[in-house]
Enzyme design. Structure first.
Site, PDB file in Angstrom:
ATOM      1  N   GLY A 131      -2.843   4.531   2.317  1.00  0.00           N
ATOM      2  CA  GLY A 131      -3.721   4.254   1.183  1.00  0.00           C
ATOM      3  C   GLY A 131      -4.760   3.182   1.423  1.00  0.00           C
ATOM      4  O   GLY A 131      -5.527   2.850   0.522  1.00  0.00           O
ATOM      5  N   SER A 149       0.841  -1.198   0.000  1.00  0.00           N
ATOM      6  CA  SER A 149       0.000   0.000   0.000  1.00  0.00           C
ATOM      7  C   SER A 149       0.873   1.244   0.000  1.00  0.00           C
ATOM      8  O   SER A 149       1.986   1.240   0.538  1.00  0.00           O
ATOM      9  CB  SER A 149      -0.897   0.028   1.237  1.00  0.00           C
ATOM     10  OG  SER A 149      -0.163   0.397   2.396  1.00  0.00           O
ATOM     11  N   ASP A 150       0.372   2.310  -0.607  1.00  0.00           N
ATOM     12  CA  ASP A 150       0.999   3.600  -0.364  1.00  0.00           C
ATOM     13  C   ASP A 150       0.677   3.980   1.077  1.00  0.00           C
ATOM     14  O   ASP A 150      -0.288   3.486   1.661  1.00  0.00           O
ATOM     15  CB  ASP A 150       0.487   4.657  -1.344  1.00  0.00           C
ATOM     16  CG  ASP A 150       1.487   5.794  -1.519  1.00  0.00           C
ATOM     17  OD1 ASP A 150       2.390   5.938  -0.665  1.00  0.00           O
ATOM     18  OD2 ASP A 150       1.362   6.535  -2.515  1.00  0.00           O
ATOM     19  N   TRP A 151       1.479   4.857   1.652  1.00  0.00           N
ATOM     20  CA  TRP A 151       1.361   5.164   3.079  1.00  0.00           C
ATOM     21  C   TRP A 151       0.037   5.882   3.359  1.00  0.00           C
ATOM     22  O   TRP A 151      -0.180   7.008   2.933  1.00  0.00           O
ATOM     23  CB  TRP A 151       2.549   6.010   3.511  1.00  0.00           C
ATOM     24  CG  TRP A 151       3.725   5.196   3.994  1.00  0.00           C
ATOM     25  CD1 TRP A 151       4.379   5.361   5.178  1.00  0.00           C
ATOM     26  CD2 TRP A 151       4.387   4.100   3.341  1.00  0.00           C
ATOM     27  NE1 TRP A 151       5.399   4.432   5.295  1.00  0.00           N
ATOM     28  CE2 TRP A 151       5.420   3.645   4.187  1.00  0.00           C
ATOM     29  CE3 TRP A 151       4.192   3.434   2.133  1.00  0.00           C
ATOM     30  CZ2 TRP A 151       6.261   2.580   3.861  1.00  0.00           C
ATOM     31  CZ3 TRP A 151       5.026   2.371   1.803  1.00  0.00           C
ATOM     32  CH2 TRP A 151       6.043   1.959   2.665  1.00  0.00           C
TER      33      TRP A 151
END
Length: 746
Positions: free
Chosen positions: A276, A272-274
């Site tokens: 997200g 995941s993006d931080w």
């Protein structure tokens, strides 16, 4: 008490064989457990390790334990996973549970040029060098996931994060990302290709749902990711913040399950993006493997140790224990995380890496020099003839402002950064007097997440006085080098914000116009990762696109200005004259509103839009001049008719007709003369960079099959090449076609 954050905290001591055997229940005659035996196939090792893990251990390895790490399994001797931003250098260390700096004194990296510059080399060997070099630095710092490269498509010149990507063309991005990924991963470090997918603006990036038709998705926005997976064998993919089909992309059923895994066969981890991740059930079932940066259950940003409350942490465990969900999906996630470990931290043959070395500095300089683009050179103002130049005036804040700090997650703590002014003084100073005037005041700050440039850019003088000084200095110089453009401040080239205008900030246009009035030998160097408007373009004889060039910025730029290096970069995106020359803006669809954006321009992105609407760009995709000249012969084909299973090879002679050695990027575009669906006038389908000495000529060949002729048929959900007439166009840019050949697909 905050968890200690030292080198020792990263080192997990592998348990003795006796302990491992006792835990595994193996009998006294057993040898090394399968998962510890690197002679065994990775799939066998994964299954052996999986069956030894407890439920809580499985849950633990799929979510973060700190800002940038996730747990291993200490009991089994499986190390932690450590991520790092990229994609232009290895980010400095932060505290375990905070964004604040950890205060290390040995984490100052080599800053490599931004990926816009790398792509502008149009050189796959440079992409491999880049990946290899940054991978070595990641490995040395004991990171096993590099959060990069970025391959989102340049849809609008206002996207604040365009400088991290590889331009507007899916074919070019595809060909440049593959060697980068391979270079990184040869160090036992996973490349985490980002942001998957449709993250083409920063405004409202956490809330906006992107509406795009399937054909556009497959033809424009997915090819680089597909190439990274299927050709580069990327070990990791990062989801994007935005939504698609109403689901956040970090847990998007269509993108992650249907396309990435089922269609492309991706075996790696989805990260995941931080911040997200937004939903536990979607994260369980829709393809996410590792969760980072979430803030959940009412915890506000800044609260410590929220990791057990992540969507894939305690909430997931609770659903399993209650019987609401099974463990099939969990085991799949853990399998992929274990596979990552065996490819990286558990790989005994993993090289040791190296950090901030002279070799890396030279690589950064080489890439920077080759990516710099000469946009205009009327009257051969460049290269600067130092035998006839006594005084050089350098004007502009970007000549002195450090550009490695700021811009978002790609901000770096560089070991050093040579400014353009320093580079010019070092190269020119023994032969000419170099004088400097600031000319304008832009961003005087120099701090991002606690990394401080140490520069004092404060300026008390009024704008009128700065302008007058610049004009005075310019009048008395033989050559004026204006170094301006954008910087990495909010609403320029920076994560989290889009630009507000195509124009240059800080009233630079007025300054450039005034300089042009007083000195005919004016060189404008635009430092940016985006196109900018140039209302003064006809008043200025020489224009250089300088990008964000990293640690060796000043040395690379000075080498090109002095002629030590012959510029060979080419633009990877179209410079429009005005914003409405861009399709997204012409149709009023950038960045959209808070909740929705529709890509109404469809497949007509960048030069495809300009061609379709007969719009002359300021500078075309693929454009870039040299200090020498090249002559193209007539293209020939080995056949003029091909079958669906056949290939055709096009060849053209290219000759250096100038007086010095240079490199030319020969570009192949394909035109479908008559199609059942609207198609671009031409599409890039091949390129080759060729080096030629004065008078030398070489034959450049391109071999294409039906994939180069195909479009995506959304109704059939497959790529289709329709029989009929095609043209192969070979040129120096999308707007400078030199020769063409007709052929047929049977």
């Amino acid at each position: 008490m905050r968890k200690a954050y030292t080198n020792a905290s990263r080192i997990i001591k592998v348990l003795t064989l006796a302990v491992i055997l006792r835990v595994s229940g193996a009998n006294a005659q057993s040898t090394t457990p399968v998962y510890m035996d690197d002679t065994k196939p990775i799939k066998e090792r994964v299954e052996d390790a999986l069956k030894r893990m407890t439920l809580k251990e499985k849950i633990a390895v799929i979510h973060a334990q700190s800002k940038f790490s996730s747990p291993g399994v200490a009991r089994l001797g499986i190390p932690e996973n450590w991520t790092t931003d990229g994609p232009h250098g290895i980010r400095s260390e932060v505290l375990w549970d905070e964004w604040s700096q950890a205060g290390w004194t040995n984490d100052s990296c080599t800053a490599y040029p931004a990926l816009t510059c790398l792509a502008a080399t149009w050189n796959k060997d440079m992409a491999l060098l880049y990946g290899k070099s940054i991978g070595e630095e990641a490995r040395y710092r004991n990171k096993n996931i590099l959060l990069g490269p970025g391959v989102n498509i340049y849809r609008s010149p206002l996207n604040g994060r365009n400088f991290e990507y590889m331009g507007e063309d899916p074919y070019l991005s595809s060909k440049m990302v593959v060697p980068y990924v391979k270079g990184v991963q040869q160090n036992g470090v996973a490349a985490c290709v980002k942001h998957f997918a449709l993250n083409n603006s920063e405004g409202n990036r956490h809330t906006v749902n992107v509406n795009v038709d399937d054909r556009t998705l497959y033809e424009i926005y997915l090819p680089a990711f597909k190439a990274a997976v299927q050709e580069g064998n990327a070990w990791a993919i990062m989801g994007s913040y935005n939504l698609y089909k109403g689901q956040h992309c970090c847990h998007n059923e269509f993108l992650l399950n249907d396309i990435l895994r089922k269609e492309w066969g991706f075996e790696g981890v989805v990260v995941s993006d931080w911040g997200g991740v937004h939903d536990t059930r979607q994260a369980i079932f829709n393809g996410l493997d590792m969760e980072f940066g979430s803030w959940t259950n009412g915890l506000t940003e800044g609260n410590s140790n929220a990791y057990d409350s992540y969507y894939l942490a305690r909430p997931y465990l609770k659903l399993i224990n209650s019987g609401e969900v099974g463990t099939k999906e969990l085991d799949e996630k853990v399998r992929r995380v274990l596979r990552l470990a065996f490819l990286t931290t558990m790989n005994k043959n993993r090289p040791l890496g190296s950090f901030a070395t002279e070799e890396h500095a030279l690589a950064a300089r080489k890439i920077a020099q080759e990516g710099i683009v000469l946009l205009k050179n009327k009257g051969n103002v460049l290269p600067i003839n130092l035998s006839k130049t006594k005084r050089v005036a350098v004007i502009g804040e970007n000549a002195i402002k450090m550009m490695t700090v700021g811009g978002g997650s790609s901000s770096l703590k560089a070991r050093y950064e040579v400014s353009p002014l320093e580079g010019i003084r070092k190269r020119f100073g023994n032969q000419a007097e170099v004088v400097y005037a600031r000319g304008y005041v832009g961003d005087t700050s120099g701090n991002y997440n606690g990394v401080n440039t140490g520069q004092n850019l404060a300026e008390k003088r009024p704008a009128a006085e700065l302008l007058a000084e610049a004009i005075k200095v310019a009048k008395s110089a033989d050559v004026v080098i204006f170094i301006g453009g954008l910087n990495k401040s909010d609403r320029q080239d920076a994560e989290g914000y889009d630009r507000e205008s195509l124009s240059l900030p800080y009233n630079q246009d007025k300054l450039i116009a005034e300089l042009a009035k007083v000195n005919k030998n004016l060189v404008v160097v635009n430092i940016s990762g985006n196109a900018v408007a140039m209302p003064w373009v006809n008043q200025v004889p020489a224009i250089v696109q300088g990008w964000f060039l990293g640690s060796e910025a000043g040395n690379a730029l000075a080498a090109v200005l002095a002629g030590d290096a012959n510029p060979s970069g080419k633009l990877t995106f179209t410079f429009p004259v005005k914003l409405t020359d861009n399709g997204a803006h012409a149709l009023g669809q950038f960045p959209g509103n808070k909740d929705e954006v529709t890509y109404k321009e469809g497949i007509f992105v960048g030069y495809r839009w300009a061609d379709a609407h007969k719009i002359k760009p300021l500078f075309a995709f693929g454009h870039g001049l040299s200090y020498t000249t090249f002559q193209y012969g007539k293209v020939t084909a080995d056949k003029n008719t091909m079958s669906a299973s056949d290939k055709v090879t096009f060849s053209v002679n290219v000759k250096n007709t100038g007086s010095r050695e240079g490199e030319e990027v020969v570009q192949l575009y394909i035109t479908d003369v008559k199609s059942s669906l609207p198609r671009p006038v031409k599409e890039l389908k091949g390129f080759e960079k060729v080096s030629l000495k004065p008078g030398e000529q070489k034959t450049v060949s391109f071999t294409v099959d039906k994939t180069a002729l195909s479009f995506f048929d959304a109704a059939k959900h497959e790529w289709v090449a329709e029989p009929g007439d095609f043209q192969a166009l070979i040129g120096a840019s999308s707007a400078d076609i030199k020769t063409k050949a007709a052929f047929k697909l049977q």
